[in-house]
Scaffold this active site. Structure first.
Site, mmCIF file in Angstrom:
data_model
loop_
_atom_site.group_PDB
_atom_site.id
_atom_site.type_symbol
_atom_site.label_atom_id
_atom_site.label_comp_id
_atom_site.label_asym_id
_atom_site.label_seq_id
_atom_site.Cartn_x
_atom_site.Cartn_y
_atom_site.Cartn_z
ATOM 1 N N LYS A 46 -33.024 5.509 -68.979
ATOM 2 C CA LYS A 46 -34.012 4.913 -68.062
ATOM 3 C C LYS A 46 -35.105 5.949 -67.742
ATOM 4 C CE LYS A 46 -31.014 6.188 -64.199
ATOM 5 N NZ LYS A 46 -29.993 5.714 -63.243
ATOM 6 N N ARG A 140 -25.663 -0.417 -52.910
ATOM 7 C CA ARG A 140 -26.918 -0.504 -53.646
ATOM 8 C C ARG A 140 -26.818 -1.782 -54.462
ATOM 9 N NH1 ARG A 140 -29.139 4.401 -57.413
ATOM 10 N NH2 ARG A 140 -27.734 3.359 -58.847
ATOM 11 N N TYR A 262 -55.787 25.954 -51.603
ATOM 12 C CA TYR A 262 -56.001 24.961 -50.541
ATOM 13 C C TYR A 262 -55.251 25.337 -49.273
ATOM 14 C CZ TYR A 262 -58.091 21.461 -53.652
ATOM 15 O OH TYR A 262 -58.908 20.785 -54.505
ATOM 16 N N MET A 312 -53.732 20.022 -57.718
ATOM 17 C CA MET A 312 -53.473 18.883 -58.602
ATOM 18 C C MET A 312 -53.368 19.326 -60.063
ATOM 19 S SD MET A 312 -55.610 15.349 -59.151
ATOM 20 C CE MET A 312 -55.558 14.876 -57.430
#
Ligand code: PLP
Length: 371
Positions: A46, A140, A262, A312
């Site tokens: 997955k 779940r 930043y 980023m």
């Protein structure tokens, strides 16, 4: 296969290189298959094979001997079917409402998670395979224990289901001493006794690595195939799979007292030499790594500390020490390797190796070795 930034160019313009050792994935599967024996060992693929690439991983596992695959979503199942026409494919997410015919057309076996899904699959024609997923304590997906008990008495409904397995999922197998493990094992034994003769499937990677009491007839390892840690302490037997390198974009000098990045979270304590690297959080390299104690990249087998926040697209690292004198723009330095593992990076980001792996971004130039 994943797109690369270099498909249409003669020069490698990428900011990062992701190298996947498919041979290690095959070795890891064989090792897990040995542990799972005499039961069968599936492969969980997955999330684009945990971020690594569904197509190359699917072919690698198939060639290693894996015949049964688990994905989370139907679109993953349909894609996997195009790569592996003869594999047995289970969809953990169960059925999409009114989607049963599509599953049957692609020969996808749903893991039936609710009584509605059970009835929808039974209404199809009774020939297509499915697994029955019962919740044994995780709250779940899956039928409740009570629903499973009622279903076990409903011979008319059961007669229209071609069930291959009854399955459940462990919530705490990564913590071998957690009391929920014994509760889930006991509940699963009880569920199995409701469906005599039906094979069982309980173990994820952690369960497969830990012992016979988790294993039953079909093991479902995911993370361990990809070299990630599933149990604490980690068994030493699994092979690392990914290497991640970042390009040095710029090398610069800065003065004591200058700030880096930043938020001005880092103030330099000394005159420094800094390498700016071409990978950032848009590539799945977590922003939180930046200010974690001890966080570093590896250059010439030496740790180069992170400076300030991860941006980023960029990372700043300290290359002031003389053993980094030869660092130049265009060089590639290591963010993940066999010692600096996904789990180490995950620790700095306050998460788990699963999230680091599945977050590996689409901008890397991906190279697949072996397989
Ligand atoms: C993801 C998943 C697995 C594989 O878990 P790992 O911890 O990666 O081995 C197995 N079974 C189910 C139901 C899952 O959701």
């Amino acid at each position: 296969m994943c797109p690369t930034t270099t498909d249409f160019n003669t020069v490698d313009h990428s900011g990062g290189h992701l190298t996947v050792n498919l041979g290690s994935i095959a070795q890891n599967w064989r090792l897990l298959a040995k542990l799972a024996a005499p039961g069968e060992c599936a492969g969980v693929v997955k999330g684009n094979a945990y971020g690594i690439g569904l197509e190359p991983v699917a072919h690698t596992l198939w060639n290693a001997g894996c015949k049964t695959f688990f994905v989370a979503l139907p679109q993953e199942a349909f894609e996997l079917r195009t790569y592996l026409p003869d594999a047995t494919i289970y969809c953990l997410g169960g059925l999409t409402p009114t989607g049963a015919a599509d599953y049957a057309a692609h020969r996808i076996n749903p893991c039936l998670n609710t009584m509605d899904e059970v009835r929808e699959w039974a209404a199809l024609d009774g020939e297509h395979q499915a697994a029955l997923h019962v919740d044994t304590g995780m709250t779940r997906l899956g039928l409740t224990m009570e629903e499973a008990s009622s279903l076990a008495l409903d011979n008319a409904l059961l007669g229209r289901l071609n069930l291959t397995h009854v399955m459940s999922h462990l919530a705490c197998a990564d913590e071998p001493t957690h009391p929920l493990n014994n509760v889930q094992i006991a509940n699963f034994e009880q569920v199995r006794s409701l469906f005599p003769g039906l094979p069982g499937s309980l173990a994820n990677s952690a369960g497969t690595l830990q012992g016979a009491r988790f294993r039953h007839d079909l093991a479902r390892p995911g993370i361990a195939l990809y070299g990630g840690q599933s149990v604490v302490p980690a068994p030493e037997v699994l092979h690392p799979v990914v290497t991640l390198e970042a390009r040095v974009m710029q090398v610069r000098l800065a003065k004591a007292g200058d700030i880096v990045g930043y938020g001005a979270t880092k103030t330099l304590e000394r005159d420094s030499r800094i390498a700016i690297l071409g990978v950032g959080y848009a590539d799945g390299y977590h922003r939180l790594v930046g200010n974690a104690p001890d966080a570093h990249v590896m250059i010439n087998d030496q740790p180069a500390p992170m400076l300030g926040r991860v941006s980023m697209d960029l990372i700043a690292t300290d290359i002031t020490e003389p053993h980094f004198d030869d660092v130049r723009p265009g060089m590639f330095v290591e963010l993940i390797n066999s010692k600096l593992t996904v789990d180490v990076v995950a620790g700095w980001a306050k998460t788990i190796g699963y999230e680091v792996l599945t977050g590996l971004g689409p901008r890397y130039r991906r190279t697949f070795l072996g397989g």
